[in-house]
Design a protein around this motif. Structure first.
Motif, PDB file in Angstrom:
ATOM      1  N   GLU A 165      10.659   0.293  -5.946  1.00 29.89           N
ATOM      2  CA  GLU A 165       9.343   0.035  -5.375  1.00 29.89           C
ATOM      3  C   GLU A 165       9.391  -1.100  -4.356  1.00 29.89           C
ATOM      4  OE1 GLU A 165       6.880   1.468  -9.369  1.00 29.89           O
ATOM      5  OE2 GLU A 165       7.101  -0.679  -8.956  1.00 29.89           O
ATOM      6  N   TYR A 166       8.513  -1.019  -3.370  1.00 28.17           N
ATOM      7  CA  TYR A 166       8.410  -2.059  -2.351  1.00 28.17           C
ATOM      8  C   TYR A 166       6.936  -2.369  -2.120  1.00 28.17           C
ATOM      9  CZ  TYR A 166       6.783   1.255   1.217  1.00 28.17           C
ATOM     10  OH  TYR A 166       6.040   2.173   1.924  1.00 28.17           O
ATOM     11  N   ILE A 167       6.654  -3.423  -1.344  1.00 26.15           N
ATOM     12  CA  ILE A 167       5.285  -3.827  -1.044  1.00 26.15           C
ATOM     13  C   ILE A 167       4.974  -3.493   0.407  1.00 26.15           C
ATOM     14  CG2 ILE A 167       3.630  -5.725  -1.058  1.00 26.15           C
ATOM     15  CD1 ILE A 167       4.810  -4.966  -3.813  1.00 26.15           C
TER      16      ILE A 167
ATOM     17  N   ILE B 134       9.457   4.331  -3.463  1.00 31.73           N
ATOM     18  CA  ILE B 134      10.268   4.842  -2.367  1.00 31.73           C
ATOM     19  C   ILE B 134      10.718   6.262  -2.717  1.00 31.73           C
ATOM     20  CG2 ILE B 134      12.437   4.555  -1.093  1.00 31.73           C
ATOM     21  CD1 ILE B 134      12.075   1.542  -1.419  1.00 31.73           C
ATOM     22  N   LEU B 135      10.406   7.206  -1.827  1.00 30.10           N
ATOM     23  CA  LEU B 135      10.769   8.618  -2.011  1.00 30.10           C
ATOM     24  C   LEU B 135      10.345   9.111  -3.397  1.00 30.10           C
ATOM     25  CD1 LEU B 135      14.302   8.770  -0.330  1.00 30.10           C
ATOM     26  CD2 LEU B 135      12.051   9.165   0.707  1.00 30.10           C
TER      27      LEU B 135
ATOM     28  N   ARG C 113      19.502   4.482  -1.210  1.00 29.76           N
ATOM     29  CA  ARG C 113      19.903   4.427   0.200  1.00 29.76           C
ATOM     30  C   ARG C 113      18.687   4.184   1.102  1.00 29.76           C
ATOM     31  NH1 ARG C 113      25.215   6.024   0.755  1.00 29.76           N
ATOM     32  NH2 ARG C 113      26.068   7.148  -1.056  1.00 29.76           N
ATOM     33  N   GLU C 114      17.581   4.825   0.784  1.00 26.40           N
ATOM     34  CA  GLU C 114      16.379   4.615   1.586  1.00 26.40           C
ATOM     35  C   GLU C 114      15.836   3.201   1.410  1.00 26.40           C
ATOM     36  OE1 GLU C 114      13.039   5.394   4.116  1.00 26.40           O
ATOM     37  OE2 GLU C 114      15.128   6.078   3.958  1.00 26.40           O
TER      38      GLU C 114
ATOM     39  N   ALA D 252      16.039  -2.540   7.965  1.00 27.53           N
ATOM     40  CA  ALA D 252      15.210  -2.333   9.150  1.00 27.53           C
ATOM     41  C   ALA D 252      13.980  -3.236   9.181  1.00 27.53           C
ATOM     42  CB  ALA D 252      14.773  -0.869   9.220  1.00 27.53           C
ATOM     43  N   GLY D 253      13.776  -4.022   8.150  1.00 28.51           N
ATOM     44  CA  GLY D 253      12.615  -4.890   8.100  1.00 28.51           C
ATOM     45  C   GLY D 253      11.339  -4.181   7.696  1.00 28.51           C
ATOM     46  N   GLU D 254      11.463  -2.970   7.173  1.00 30.21           N
ATOM     47  CA  GLU D 254      10.290  -2.204   6.731  1.00 30.21           C
ATOM     48  C   GLU D 254       9.885  -2.562   5.306  1.00 30.21           C
ATOM     49  OE1 GLU D 254      11.165   1.929   7.263  1.00 30.21           O
ATOM     50  OE2 GLU D 254      11.979   1.615   9.268  1.00 30.21           O
ATOM     51  N   ALA D 255      10.747  -3.233   4.591  1.00 32.57           N
ATOM     52  CA  ALA D 255      10.466  -3.678   3.225  1.00 32.57           C
ATOM     53  C   ALA D 255      11.146  -5.021   3.009  1.00 32.57           C
ATOM     54  CB  ALA D 255      10.971  -2.665   2.199  1.00 32.57           C
TER      55      ALA D 255
END
Length: 457
Positions: free
Chosen positions: A109-111, A120-121, A133-134, A141-144
Motif C-alpha cells: 500500500e502507498y499514500i 498497488i495493483l 515491482r510496481e 519515479a516519485g509517484e509513491a
C-alpha cells in the motif's frame, strides 16, 4: 489489573510521538489502555469482557503467552526482515527470493496525494512479484513515498494445515492466540485465523482510518517497534469520522480537520514491542508507526460471547442507522457466510455438553506435541474457576437468544445448540432478543416477542 496514569509512558516514548500526533492525547488518562498483568487475566477478558469502546493491553504478552516472534513467524520472512527500516527494504529483499514470491501474497500500500491509502495493483492480488515491482517503480519515479509503503495482510498463497490446530489456513503464523485457548476457543461466536494478517511498516507508515467490514474484535501481537493506535466511540461518532476520513493515514503534518477528529477518539494508545492487545475493529480506528525501528505485527479476529459484543456484531449488515457506512458496509448476502461460521462455532460449543462439559473435554484432550505446556496449564486454571465457567455459560445462553433475533440465525440454529443454551439458563432461542435490545447481564429476558424485528438476511 493495573490502572494507568500520566506516568504510563516514559519520556523517550513521549518524545517518539512528538511531531506525529498531539502528545496530550497520549497522556490523557481517559484515553489510555486498560493494562492487565497476567496471561490468565487477559484470556478471561478476551472470552468474557466488554471492550467495544476499550483497549486492553498485556505488556510482554508475547512472552507470557508463549507467542514469540521466532516461534510464530516463518524463518524466511524473519530473514528478509532482519535490519530492515521500512516496507520498501522488506519487499526489495522478498523480490530476490522467487520461492517466497510463489509462497506468499500481500497487499503493498502507498499514500496518494489526497493522503488516502491505496493498494498497488489490487486486481493482481495473487501476483506478489508484479505488485512489488510496481511498488518499487512508483517509489523510484516519485509517484509513491518509499518511507510510507506498508505491507498489509501478508499470508500464504495456498491453504495449508496449521502446525498446532491442524485445520487448513492461509495465515503465515505458526502459533496463534486461538492455540493458546485450546477448546475454550470454541466458546466464542466467531474466530478467524484462516486469513490472519501480518503487517510491516517503517516510521510514519501505517493503516488508514477505517471500520472493519465485520463488527468484530481484533486480538493482536506487536512484535517489533512502537505504533500509535486511535479508536473512536462506536456508532454515530465512528460513522461520521469514517465517512470523512475513510482510508486516510493520519501522518504528519496533520491537517486541522484531522486534528479535530483525533480529539474525538475514545482511545489513543502507544503499543510497545511484545504487547498483546485487543480492541473492537467494529469502530473507526487507525494505526501509525512511530519508531525508527520497523513495526511488525499480526492479528486475529473474533467475537466473544459477551452480549454487548454479540449485539454489536449483529449490526454488521445494517442497511441504515449509525452502523451503516454506505459502500463500505458488508452486504447482508456476504454476511451470511460469516453467520454460517458462527453457527458452526455454536454447534462446537454445544457438542461439549454432549461430551460431559468443558472440563471433561479438556481432561480428555491430548495436548499437541508442538504446543508449550503453559497453554494447557492456563486452560486448566481457567476451568477450575467456577465463576469463570458459570459466566461463560451464561454468555453462551444469552448469545444464542441474541442470534435468534436474526431471521437467518433463528432458521438455522440446531436443536443441540438450543438445548445447550437452555442448559446454560437461556431460552434456547425461543425468546429471541433483537439487536439493539438492552443486553445488560443483570437484566431479565422479555417474554414479549411481538416487537421482535427480523433483519434482512
Amino acid at each position: 489489573m493495573s490502572s494507568t496514569g500520566r506516568s504510563y509512558y516514559s519520556r523517550d516514548e513521549v518524545a517518539m510521538v512528538q511531531g506525529v500526533w498531539p502528545v496530550e492525547l497520549l497522556q490523557d488518562p481517559r484515553r489510555q489502555p486498560r493494562v492487565l498483568n497476567t496471561a490468565g487475566e487477559f484470556v478471561k477478558e478476551l472470552l468474557l469482557g466488554d471492550h467495544v469502546e476499550d483497549f486492553v493491553v498485556l505488556p510482554r504478552g508475547t512472552e507470557l503467552l508463549d507467542l514469540s516472534f521466532q516461534d510464530s513467524i516463518p524463518e524466511d520472512v524473519r530473514q528478509c526482515l532482519h535490519n530492515c527500516r521500512s516496507a520498501h527494504d522488506f519487499i526489495a529483499r522478498v523480490l530476490q527470493r522467487p520461492e517466497m514470491l510463489e509462497k506468499y501474497r500481500a497487499d503493498v500500500e502507498y499514500i496518494d496525494p489526497n493522503r488516502q491509502q491505496r493498494d498497488i495493483l489490487r486486481k493482481d492480488k495473487l501476483n506478489l512479484s508484479k505488485r512489488i515491482r510496481e511498488a518499487l517503480r512508483m517509489a523510484e519515479a516519485g509517484e509513491a513515498n518509499p518511507a510510507l509503503l506498508y505491507v498489509a495482510e501478508m499470508r500464504l498463497q495456498k491453504e495449508t494445515p496449521h502446525p498446532i490446530g491442524g485445520e487448513n489456513v492461509k495465515t503465515i503464523c505458526r502459533r496463534d492466540m486461538k492455540d493458546v485457548l485450546g477448546p475454550l476457543g470454541q466458546w466464542t461466536l466467531y474466530w478467524d485465523r484462516y486469513d490472519e494478517g501480518f503487517f510491516a511498516g517503517g516510521r510514519c507508515s501505517g493503516k488508514g482510518l477505517h471500520v472493519d467490514q465485520v463488527l468484530w474484535s481484533n486480538v493482536g501481537r506487536n512484535y517489533q517497534g512502537y505504533k500509535l493506535l486511535a479508536a473512536w466511540p462506536r456508532g454515530q461518532v465512528s460513522k461520521e469520522v469514517a465517512m470523512e476520513f475513510y482510508d486516510v493515514l493520519f501522518a504528519p503534518p496533520l491537517r486541522p480537520r484531522e486534528l479535530e477528529a483525533l480529539h474525538k477518539a475514545a482511545k489513543v494508545v502507544l503499543l510497545r514491542p511484545g504487547d498483546v492487545y485487543m480492541f473492537s475493529g467494529g469502530v473507526a480506528h487507525t494505526v501509525i508507526c512511530v519508531s525508527q525501528e520497523m513495526c511488525l505485527g499480526v492479528y486475529e479476529s473474533f467475537v466473544n460471547l459477551n452480549p454487548f459484543h454479540v449485539d454489536h456484531f449483529l449490526h454488521t449488515a445494517d442497511l441504515e442507522g449509525p452502523f451503516f457506512l454506505d459502500s463500505y458496509s458488508m452486504s447482508p448476502r456476504s454476511f451470511r457466510e460469516t453467520k454460517d461460521d458462527c453457527l458452526d462455532q455454536l454447534e462446537d460449543a454445544a457438542q461439549h455438553f454432549e461430551k460431559g462439559g468443558l472440563r471433561r473435554v479438556l481432561q480428555e484432550t491430548v495436548p499437541v506435541a508442538e504446543a508449550p505446556p503453559s497453554w494447557f496449564q492456563l486452560q486448566l486454571r481457567l476451568l477450575s474457576d467456577d465463576d469463570f465457567l458459570r459466566t461463560l455459560q451464561q454468555h453462551f445462553a444469552r448469545a444464542v437468544d441474541l442470534c435468534a433475533g436474526d431471521r437467518y440465525f433463528r432458521r438455522h440454529l440446531l436443536q443441540k445448540v438450543r438445548f445447550a443454551s437452555k442448559a446454560c439458563g437461556g431460552y434456547g432461542g425461543d425468546v429471541p432478543l433483537r439487536p439493539g435490545q438492552p443486553v445488560d447481564s443483570s437484566s431479565s429476558y422479555s417474554s414479549d416477542m411481538s416487537d421482535v424485528d427480523e433483519k434482512p438476511g
